[in-house]
Design a protein around this motif. Structure first.
Motif, PDB file in Angstrom:
ATOM      1  N   ASN A   1      -2.486   5.161   5.350  1.00 51.55           N
ATOM      2  CA  ASN A   1      -3.580   4.524   6.094  1.00 51.55           C
ATOM      3  C   ASN A   1      -4.858   4.482   5.248  1.00 51.55           C
ATOM      4  OD1 ASN A   1      -1.942   4.137   8.318  1.00 51.55           O
ATOM      5  ND2 ASN A   1      -2.510   6.087   9.259  1.00 51.55           N
ATOM      6  N   GLN A   2      -5.057   5.519   4.449  1.00 47.13           N
ATOM      7  CA  GLN A   2      -6.226   5.535   3.571  1.00 47.13           C
ATOM      8  C   GLN A   2      -6.117   4.428   2.523  1.00 47.13           C
ATOM      9  OE1 GLN A   2      -8.692   7.500   4.169  1.00 47.13           O
ATOM     10  NE2 GLN A   2      -9.994   7.222   2.364  1.00 47.13           N
TER      11      GLN A   2
ATOM     12  N   ALA B   1      -2.764   6.065  -2.642  1.00 44.84           N
ATOM     13  CA  ALA B   1      -3.639   7.153  -2.200  1.00 44.84           C
ATOM     14  C   ALA B   1      -2.814   8.415  -2.022  1.00 44.84           C
ATOM     15  CB  ALA B   1      -4.346   6.792  -0.896  1.00 44.84           C
TER      16      ALA B   1
ATOM     17  N   THR C   1      -0.877   9.449   6.712  1.00 43.08           N
ATOM     18  CA  THR C   1      -2.351   9.516   6.611  1.00 43.08           C
ATOM     19  C   THR C   1      -2.823   8.947   5.283  1.00 43.08           C
ATOM     20  OG1 THR C   1      -2.384  11.476   8.032  1.00 43.08           O
ATOM     21  CG2 THR C   1      -4.331  11.059   6.680  1.00 43.08           C
ATOM     22  N   ALA C   2      -2.130   9.321   4.203  1.00 42.48           N
ATOM     23  CA  ALA C   2      -2.497   8.789   2.886  1.00 42.48           C
ATOM     24  C   ALA C   2      -2.275   7.277   2.834  1.00 42.48           C
ATOM     25  CB  ALA C   2      -1.679   9.490   1.810  1.00 42.48           C
TER      26      ALA C   2
ATOM     27  N   SER D   1       0.865  -1.182   0.000  1.00 45.58           N
ATOM     28  CA  SER D   1       0.000   0.000   0.000  1.00 45.58           C
ATOM     29  C   SER D   1       0.897   1.226   0.000  1.00 45.58           C
ATOM     30  CB  SER D   1      -0.916   0.003   1.223  1.00 45.58           C
ATOM     31  OG  SER D   1      -1.731  -1.153   1.233  1.00 45.58           O
TER      32      SER D   1
ATOM     33  N   PHE E   1      -2.508  12.209  -0.303  1.00 43.76           N
ATOM     34  CA  PHE E   1      -3.012  12.942   0.860  1.00 43.76           C
ATOM     35  C   PHE E   1      -3.864  14.106   0.385  1.00 43.76           C
ATOM     36  CE2 PHE E   1      -2.694  16.631   3.636  1.00 43.76           C
ATOM     37  CZ  PHE E   1      -3.229  16.104   4.801  1.00 43.76           C
TER      38      PHE E   1
ATOM     39  N   MET F   1      -8.235  14.527   4.791  1.00 46.95           N
ATOM     40  CA  MET F   1      -7.622  13.446   5.581  1.00 46.95           C
ATOM     41  C   MET F   1      -6.899  14.022   6.792  1.00 46.95           C
ATOM     42  SD  MET F   1      -5.911  11.049   2.651  1.00 46.95           S
ATOM     43  CE  MET F   1      -6.821  10.459   1.226  1.00 46.95           C
TER      44      MET F   1
ATOM     45  N   GLY G   1       1.147   5.569   0.152  1.00 52.42           N
ATOM     46  CA  GLY G   1       0.579   6.890   0.378  1.00 52.42           C
ATOM     47  C   GLY G   1       1.524   7.954  -0.130  1.00 52.42           C
TER      48      GLY G   1
ATOM     49  N   ALA H   1      -6.835   1.167   4.131  1.00 49.28           N
ATOM     50  CA  ALA H   1      -8.247   1.019   4.462  1.00 49.28           C
ATOM     51  C   ALA H   1      -9.069   0.541   3.272  1.00 49.28           C
ATOM     52  CB  ALA H   1      -8.805   2.358   4.970  1.00 49.28           C
ATOM     53  N   HIS H   2      -8.532   0.749   2.066  1.00 47.96           N
ATOM     54  CA  HIS H   2      -9.237   0.313   0.868  1.00 47.96           C
ATOM     55  C   HIS H   2      -8.837  -1.104   0.461  1.00 47.96           C
ATOM     56  CE1 HIS H   2     -10.045   4.658   0.500  1.00 47.96           C
ATOM     57  NE2 HIS H   2     -11.144   4.278  -0.150  1.00 47.96           N
TER      58      HIS H   2
END
Length: 797
Positions: free
Chosen positions: A496-497, A507, A493-494, A463, A509, A513, A465, A500-501
């Motif tokens: 984690n986004q 992702a 933060t990005a 993943s 930022f 967010m 970000g 989460a998907h």
């Protein structure tokens, strides 16, 4: 000057300060002789004046002796002992010669005086003066004998017996004094020699000890003359030089190649030594074994007592291992030990530099934050060594992809970051460039990573970000350090986004967010403070039967924020569930609910309450014991309390969950399955659990009159509950039609929803119920059995 002359010169001279003093016994002897001579001649003068009745030549010579003695005492008093000795002895010898020559020559009794003077010269003026005086006296005696035969010597004068006796007493006393002084001086000199010998032996021992220390020292020690010629080298120095003593001694220090002396260093050393100061520094060079060594070197001038510099001392300590250890520590402080990549500290430093440069140039940078999906699975399946090998292989691949201009760092267990420092000035174009690189990273992971020499391979996904800086929304930061930390937070933060998907996603930022993360942080912080400052409020929502008669209530928590007012539970409950706050929050609700039940019981009213339990609170090791203690403390009827749990609580350790539920059920508490039908419902679990109630989720009730499938599900749940003898609570009842539907299919169903009352402060609901008498009177209860008899021993203990 001969050796004899040197001894004579030092026999009675005052040495320079710090080099000792003249022999005290000799000084005392000189003072005694001068004093005795003065008194003796004063006495002789008096006797001769009395005897002769007039001043004659004899009285004059005695007067001259008296004057000489007094002058000697004056010289002694003023610090001129040698001049005083010369005057006393040679002056006395001259006056005595004149007296002998005038009165009888060899027949004069004063020849005894010559013996005393010669003895005094031996002690006070040394060998040369003594021999000279002895020779002169012998020559005088021969000359007097020869002159007496020719009548050239005066006639001997016969003094009175008193004068002769007085004279001989004085001579004998002086002879005895000199003998005693000689003996005392001899003993003093023997003592001094012994002390000197002991001191020399002690100094020799100290020198031998220091010599052994230097010989065995691991530090190289060289002593050179002021021209740089080696005069001494200890074994450690010889070993480092690769020379033996014969080769090193006498050699120029610059010719010893292992000294690592380049011209600049040598000139700096010479300049420092020329100023009389010590030189300190580090010399780096090739050792005789071919290795590169670093030596801490100190060159100091060796001074003599007079301040003159005669030698130079070189102290050389091999600090190669220390410097290598420091370099390793410095590297570890800035690099990850597993992958060898820069760590977070170095990334933040470099990111701060990039932000400063880009702010001036108007360009964008990006931080690409990568997390390996399901890395824990690799560790658990293959072991930590395989996990480390995977991290190392991934670091190598990412570094190759990034190139030399981009920094790749490892931030955590399975997290990497790549800094893209020089992107386009346009934010959109910079974003495209960053996204393209992140896509390349994901493509690079499609090829398996080799873990060991045996060829074991594994394929992983990641993943990612991405955070642009500036972020494209006009946001800037103050200092570069603050900006680096903020960019890292944005990238996390990005990331984690993206996770989460579902993972394997990219992702960017966005400001929303960051706002959400900031809000979560503030809520977490303020909620902890709320628990301390009593900002929580207990709310109640009524539960009624199909005829509208009150049967109980559900206890809910609300947060009365001092600034924001009433905070919705939908805002703070999810955040509390992510941390340990949900346990503290749950304990507060249970405690307040029991307090409320006890308070109504004291007023003679029965108050059944339902309380939601989080899985984390239920799984606390001391939860059963804590509930037992709380029930005992408030002395309430446990049957009035229903604990609502979710189906997810059962998943995992089923046996332990059932055991705890049975222990709490034995206390008299009831259990309800909350949100029934929305989770992983299992009739097998349902059959085994000691529950007394099912709670239908509001999502089924809302459309029960409009959707046939919802109606069918609700009817099924009601049928299952009926056959298992369970009560049913329906949440979210907001319309009369919903009540009619439920009442028609189950007379005993309990209804809860806005149609019968919204959640409100407990005090208000209790006042309303007490006013209209809807709270039932508290029934008489049978005596309760001790809890320990009905609980499993393991849980009670």
């Amino acid at each position: 000057m001969t050796t004899t002359q040197a001894r004579d010169a030092q026999a009675i001279r005052r040495p320079p300060p710090g080099q000792g003093q003249a022999d005290p016994s000799v000084l005392r002897l000189l003072s005694v002789i001068a004093t005795a001579g003065a008194l003796a001649n004063l006495g002789l003068m008096a006797l001769r004046l009395v005897t002769a009745g007039q001043v004659d030549m004899n009285v004059g010579i005695s007067g001259a002796f008296l004057a000489t003695s007094l002058l000697v005492l004056w010289l002694l008093r003023n610090g001129h002992p040698r001049a005083a000795a010369q005057l006393l002895l040679w002056g006395g010898w001259s006056l005595n010669t004149a007296f002998v020559w005038m009165h009888g020559g060899v027949h004069n009794v004063n020849w005894t005086t010559f013996l005393v003077l010669i003895s005094g010269a031996a002690w006070m003026l040394g060998q040369r003066t003594t021999l000279l005086m002895t020779g002169a006296t012998a020559a005088l005696y021969g000359l007097a004998a020869w002159a007496e035969g020719r009548g050239w010597v005066g006639t001997a004068v016969r003094d009175s017996e008193l004068i002769v006796a007085f004279y001989f007493c004085i001579m004998f006393a002086l002879a005895a004094a000199m003998g005693l002084a000689a003996r005392h001086s001899y003993r003093l000199r023997i003592d001094r020699e012994r002390r000197t010998s002991a001191e020399l032996a002690e100094r020799e021992f100290e020198l031998r000890k220091f010599s052994q220390v230097i010989e065995q020292s691991p530090e190289g020690v060289l002593i050179t003359d002021t021209r740089g010629r080696v005069e001494y080298a200890n074994p450690a120095a010889l070993s480092r030089l690769g020379r033996d003593a014969d080769q090193a001694l006498g050699a120029d220090v610059r010719s010893l190649g292992a000294m690592n002396l380049d011209p600049d260093s040598h000139d700096a050393i010479l300049q420092t030594l020329a100023c009389g100061q010590a030189w300190r520094g580090e010399l780096r060079g090739q050792h005789v074994d071919g290795s590169v060594r670093i030596e801490a070197t100190r060159v100091s001038p060796l001074r003599q007592p007079d301040g003159g510099i005669t030698h130079h001392v070189w102290l050389r300590q091999d600090i190669t291992a220390r410097r290598e250890a420091e370099a390793r520590l410095h590297h570890l402080a800035r690099h990850d030990p597993v992958t060898g990549l820069p760590n977070r500290s170095q990334l933040e430093e470099r990111l701060g530099q990039v932000l400063r440069q880009n702010r001036l140039q108007g360009r964008h940078a990006a931080l690409v934050h990568l997390n390996i999906d399901r890395f824990k699975t690799v560790n658990e399946a293959r072991g930590q060594a395989a996990g480390d090998a995977l991290l190392h292989a991934l670091g190598v691949r990412l570094s190759a992809l990034a190139g030399s201009e981009r920094l790749v760092a490892r931030l955590g267990t399975d997290e990497f970051a790549t800094l893209l420092p020089d992107l386009d000035a346009d934010a959109a174009a910079a974003g495209h460039q960053a996204y393209a690189f992140a896509s390349q990273m994901q493509d690079a992971l499609l090829e398996p990573l080799t873990l060991d020499s045996a060829g074991d391979q594994v394929t992983v996904s990641a993943s990612i970000g991405i955070a642009l800086c500036p972020d494209g929304h006009g946001q800037e930061t103050g200092s570069s350090e603050q900006g680096a930390a903020q960019v890292l937070r944005h990238a996390t933060t990005a990331l984690n986004q993206a996770k989460a998907h579902g993972g394997a996603q990219i992702a960017f930022f966005e400001s929303a967010m960051g706002d959400a993360a900031e809000q979560r942080f503030r809520i977490d912080r303020d909620l902890r403070q709320a628990l301390v400052e009593d900002q929580l409020r207990l709310y109640l929502q009524p539960q009624v039967d199909t005829s509208g008669r009150w049967t109980g209530a559900e206890a809910l928590v609300r947060w009365q924020h001092p600034v924001q007012g009433l905070v919705s539970p939908g805002v703070f409950i999810p955040i509390a569930e992510e941390s340990d706050l949900i346990v503290s929050l749950g304990r507060w609700v249970v405690t307040e609910a029991m307090r409320l039940i006890a308070e109504q019981a004291r007023a003679g009213r029965s108050l059944p309450l339902s309380i939601n339990l989080s899985p984390r609170q239920f799984r606390q090791p001391d939860f059963v014991t804590w509930m037992q203690q709380l029930l005992a403390e408030h002395a309430i009827d446990p049957h009035l309390l229903t604990l609502e749990i979710t189906e997810g609580l059962v998943i995992g350790n089923v046996e332990q969950t059932i055991e705890r539920m049975q222990a709490l059920r034995a206390l008299g508490l009831h259990f309800s399955i909350d949100d029934f039908g929305t989770g992983y419902s299992s009739l097998a679990y349902l059959k085994r659990l000691p529950i007394s109630e099912l709670k239908i989720d509001r999502s089924f009730i809302q459309d029960v009159t409009r959707r046939a499938d919802d109606a069918a599900l609700v009817e099924t749940i009601l049928s299952v509950a009926s056959h298992m003898g369970l009560k049913v609570v329906a949440e979210g009842v907001e319309e009369p039609a919903q009540t009619q539907f439920l009442a028609a299919r189950a007379e005993g169903v309990i209804l809860q929803g806005y149609f019968y009352g919204r959640p409100g402060p407990a005090e208000e609901w209790l006042a309303r119920w007490a006013a209209d008498g809807s709270l039932p009177a508290l029934p008489a209860l049978p005596p309760r059995q001790p809890v320990r008899e009905t609980m499993p021993a393991a849980l009670v203990d």
